[in-house]
Motif scaffolding. Structure first.
Motif, mmCIF file in Angstrom:
data_model
loop_
_atom_site.group_PDB
_atom_site.id
_atom_site.type_symbol
_atom_site.label_atom_id
_atom_site.label_comp_id
_atom_site.label_asym_id
_atom_site.label_seq_id
_atom_site.Cartn_x
_atom_site.Cartn_y
_atom_site.Cartn_z
ATOM 1 N N PRO A 14 1.988 -5.168 -1.274
ATOM 2 C CA PRO A 14 0.632 -5.695 -1.131
ATOM 3 C C PRO A 14 -0.130 -5.595 -2.449
ATOM 4 C CG PRO A 14 0.839 -3.586 0.024
ATOM 5 C CD PRO A 14 2.166 -3.869 -0.623
ATOM 6 N N ASN A 15 -0.839 -6.660 -2.799
ATOM 7 C CA ASN A 15 -1.687 -6.632 -3.979
ATOM 8 C C ASN A 15 -3.128 -6.469 -3.517
ATOM 9 O OD1 ASN A 15 -3.286 -7.081 -6.183
ATOM 10 N ND2 ASN A 15 -2.133 -8.832 -6.940
ATOM 11 N N LEU A 16 -3.612 -5.236 -3.603
ATOM 12 C CA LEU A 16 -4.953 -4.932 -3.116
ATOM 13 C C LEU A 16 -5.940 -4.698 -4.257
ATOM 14 C CD1 LEU A 16 -3.980 -2.752 -0.028
ATOM 15 C CD2 LEU A 16 -5.063 -4.994 0.007
ATOM 16 N N ALA A 27 -9.255 2.441 -4.516
ATOM 17 C CA ALA A 27 -10.039 1.384 -3.858
ATOM 18 C C ALA A 27 -9.562 0.976 -2.459
ATOM 19 C CB ALA A 27 -10.137 0.165 -4.767
ATOM 20 N N PRO A 28 -8.244 0.743 -2.213
ATOM 21 C CA PRO A 28 -7.893 0.221 -0.893
ATOM 22 C C PRO A 28 -7.474 1.268 0.133
ATOM 23 C CG PRO A 28 -6.027 -0.012 -2.347
ATOM 24 C CD PRO A 28 -7.086 0.745 -3.112
ATOM 25 N N PHE A 29 -7.911 2.501 -0.012
ATOM 26 C CA PHE A 29 -7.461 3.538 0.917
ATOM 27 C C PHE A 29 -8.597 4.127 1.734
ATOM 28 C CE2 PHE A 29 -4.308 3.476 -2.466
ATOM 29 C CZ PHE A 29 -3.189 3.181 -1.697
ATOM 30 N N LYS A 30 -8.242 4.389 3.028
ATOM 31 C CA LYS A 30 -9.118 5.166 3.891
ATOM 32 C C LYS A 30 -8.700 6.622 3.739
ATOM 33 C CE LYS A 30 -8.767 1.627 7.495
ATOM 34 N NZ LYS A 30 -8.241 1.393 8.853
ATOM 35 N N CYS A 31 -9.423 7.519 4.332
ATOM 36 C CA CYS A 31 -8.993 8.894 4.458
ATOM 37 C C CYS A 31 -7.621 8.906 5.163
ATOM 38 C CB CYS A 31 -10.015 9.628 5.308
ATOM 39 S SG CYS A 31 -10.021 11.401 5.075
ATOM 40 N N MET A 68 5.901 -4.176 2.673
ATOM 41 C CA MET A 68 5.229 -2.939 3.057
ATOM 42 C C MET A 68 5.523 -2.608 4.512
ATOM 43 S SD MET A 68 1.223 -3.929 3.657
ATOM 44 C CE MET A 68 0.943 -3.119 5.231
ATOM 45 N N ARG A 69 5.598 -1.340 4.786
ATOM 46 C CA ARG A 69 5.813 -0.923 6.170
ATOM 47 C C ARG A 69 4.522 -1.109 6.965
ATOM 48 N NH1 ARG A 69 6.461 4.131 6.813
ATOM 49 N NH2 ARG A 69 5.861 4.766 4.730
ATOM 50 N N LYS A 90 -14.379 -1.796 2.106
ATOM 51 C CA LYS A 90 -13.711 -0.709 2.838
ATOM 52 C C LYS A 90 -13.530 -1.030 4.324
ATOM 53 C CE LYS A 90 -14.149 1.251 -1.149
ATOM 54 N NZ LYS A 90 -13.134 0.933 -2.156
ATOM 55 N N ASP A 143 -11.777 -3.137 7.701
ATOM 56 C CA ASP A 143 -10.389 -3.312 8.140
ATOM 57 C C ASP A 143 -9.802 -4.615 7.605
ATOM 58 O OD1 ASP A 143 -10.312 -0.952 9.486
ATOM 59 O OD2 ASP A 143 -10.923 -1.820 11.410
ATOM 60 N N LEU A 163 1.591 1.418 7.040
ATOM 61 C CA LEU A 163 0.604 1.510 5.961
ATOM 62 C C LEU A 163 -0.740 0.903 6.359
ATOM 63 C CD1 LEU A 163 2.471 0.809 2.587
ATOM 64 C CD2 LEU A 163 2.053 2.951 3.752
ATOM 65 N N LEU A 164 -0.694 -0.004 7.361
ATOM 66 C CA LEU A 164 -1.936 -0.642 7.811
ATOM 67 C C LEU A 164 -2.991 0.373 8.236
ATOM 68 C CD1 LEU A 164 -0.908 -3.715 9.981
ATOM 69 C CD2 LEU A 164 -2.297 -3.724 7.896
ATOM 70 N N ASP A 165 -2.530 1.518 8.729
ATOM 71 C CA ASP A 165 -3.467 2.546 9.214
ATOM 72 C C ASP A 165 -4.263 3.197 8.090
ATOM 73 O OD1 ASP A 165 -2.517 2.091 11.736
ATOM 74 O OD2 ASP A 165 -1.036 3.711 11.655
ATOM 75 N N ILE A 166 -3.746 3.129 6.891
ATOM 76 C CA ILE A 166 -4.426 3.869 5.818
ATOM 77 C C ILE A 166 -5.009 2.986 4.722
ATOM 78 C CG2 ILE A 166 -3.097 6.007 6.133
ATOM 79 C CD1 ILE A 166 -1.659 5.012 3.474
ATOM 80 N N ILE A 167 -4.784 1.662 4.828
ATOM 81 C CA ILE A 167 -5.371 0.797 3.807
ATOM 82 C C ILE A 167 -6.592 0.072 4.353
ATOM 83 C CG2 ILE A 167 -3.260 0.485 2.442
ATOM 84 C CD1 ILE A 167 -2.847 -2.192 3.813
ATOM 85 N N CYS A 168 -7.462 -0.339 3.439
ATOM 86 C CA CYS A 168 -8.676 -1.055 3.810
ATOM 87 C C CYS A 168 -9.010 -2.055 2.704
ATOM 88 C CB CYS A 168 -9.838 -0.069 4.005
ATOM 89 S SG CYS A 168 -10.253 0.884 2.529
ATOM 90 N N CYS A 169 -10.028 -2.839 2.934
ATOM 91 C CA CYS A 169 -10.480 -3.774 1.896
ATOM 92 C C CYS A 169 -10.942 -2.951 0.691
ATOM 93 C CB CYS A 169 -11.630 -4.625 2.428
ATOM 94 S SG CYS A 169 -12.429 -5.600 1.128
ATOM 95 N N PRO A 170 -10.439 -3.280 -0.500
ATOM 96 C CA PRO A 170 -10.801 -2.481 -1.671
ATOM 97 C C PRO A 170 -12.268 -2.642 -2.083
ATOM 98 C CG PRO A 170 -9.502 -4.393 -2.324
ATOM 99 C CD PRO A 170 -9.494 -4.353 -0.828
ATOM 100 N N ARG A 221 -0.142 -2.357 -5.198
ATOM 101 C CA ARG A 221 -0.881 -2.640 -6.425
ATOM 102 C C ARG A 221 -2.365 -2.429 -6.137
ATOM 103 N NH1 ARG A 221 -1.117 -7.979 -10.105
ATOM 104 N NH2 ARG A 221 -2.016 -6.959 -11.937
ATOM 105 N N LYS A 262 8.843 -0.030 -6.242
ATOM 106 C CA LYS A 262 9.359 -0.633 -5.011
ATOM 107 C C LYS A 262 10.893 -0.731 -5.062
ATOM 108 C CE LYS A 262 8.941 -2.891 -1.142
ATOM 109 N NZ LYS A 262 8.467 -2.186 0.050
#
Lengths: 190, 57
Positions: free
Chosen positions: B51-53, A80-84, B1-2, B15, B17, B5-12, A75, A67
């Motif tokens: 973000p700490n995911l 784990a925390p990514f969509k396609c 975080m920008r 999965k 929103d 990034l919300l568009d590509i992250i999810c609950c680890p 982190r 960062k």
């Protein structure tokens, strides 16, 4: 925002080999995810050369370091925390076979420890990869001969990846490989 | 975080929103806040722009 540099995996031969591979692999329209960015050397080498770049690490020192160098750092545990959908995923795998009595119990452990056979993190990573990699997306994975090249290539092939060894480098006691996998569902032999 | 990034992250974990709550933001990014998974009833912190995911259940 403080971090301890000695808790981050330093630039080593594997870092430099993966950096060489990624510089050959990237395209301007790539959406890139680097898992386990560590010292961020690989990611920093492609800044401005791809459409998007996100880096992760499980190690808090490494994400703060990334960062501070201007990267989008998250982190996270593997994918784990990514969509396609990423078009290119890069991972310098924790690939060293490590026995329980060899463990050192600090953050560098996470960068190195591949479990008893060196493939524990790989087998945890592999099933989740297709969820976050676009069809036709590519994987650059750095492993060592100590991890088992044939086993890793076979496992990727069975999951539907076309695989090749893109680069290799002989070191004392081991050989490093950058594996390139292209995700193509049609080839899955599950 | 920008925000993008919300568009590509999810609950680890599930999965699903994530819902963003901002505490501090500058023109470039969110500095401090949290990302909530309502399905899992878990908050993931954003601190100093990171973000700490890591899964936390």
């Amino acid at each position: 925002m403080f971090y301890q540099a000695d808790q981050i995996y330093p630039v080593q031969e594997d870092t430099l080999l993966l950096k060489k591979a990624i510089l050959e692999e990237i395209k301007l329209n790539d959406n890139v995810l680097e898992i386990g960015t560590g010292n961020a050397e690989v990611a920093l080498s492609i800044v401005g050369k791809v459409r998007s770049l996100i880096v992760t690490d499980i190690n808090p020192h490494a994400v703060i370091h990334a960062k501070k160098h201007g990267l989008d750092a998250i982190r996270a545990d593997l994918t784990a925390p990514f969509k396609c959908c990423f078009s290119l995923i890069v991972f310098n795998l924790p690939y060293l076979p490590t026995d329980k009595n060899e463990r050192i119990d600090d953050w560098l452990e996470f960068a190195l420890d591949g479990g008893p056979d060196g493939r524990r993190v790989f087998y945890r990573f592999l099933p989740s990869l297709s969820r976050v990699l676009a069809l036709g997306g590519r994987l650059l994975l750095l492993i060592s001969s100590l991890t088992g090249l044939e086993e890793v290539l076979n496992a990727l092939f069975k999951e539907g990846y076309s695989v090749e060894v893109l680069l290799s480098e002989k070191l004392p006691g081991e050989e490093l490989y950058v594996i390139r996998g292209v995700y193509d569902k049609k080839k899955s032999v599950k | 975080m920008r925000r993008s990034l919300l568009d590509i992250i999810c609950c680890p974990v599930c999965k699903g929103d994530l819902q963003l709550e901002v505490e501090e933001e500058n023109p470039e990014e969110i500095i401090c806040g949290k990302l909530t998974c309502k399905a899992c009833n878990v908050d993931y912190p954003i601190e100093e722009g990171i973000p700490n995911l890591l899964p936390r259940i």
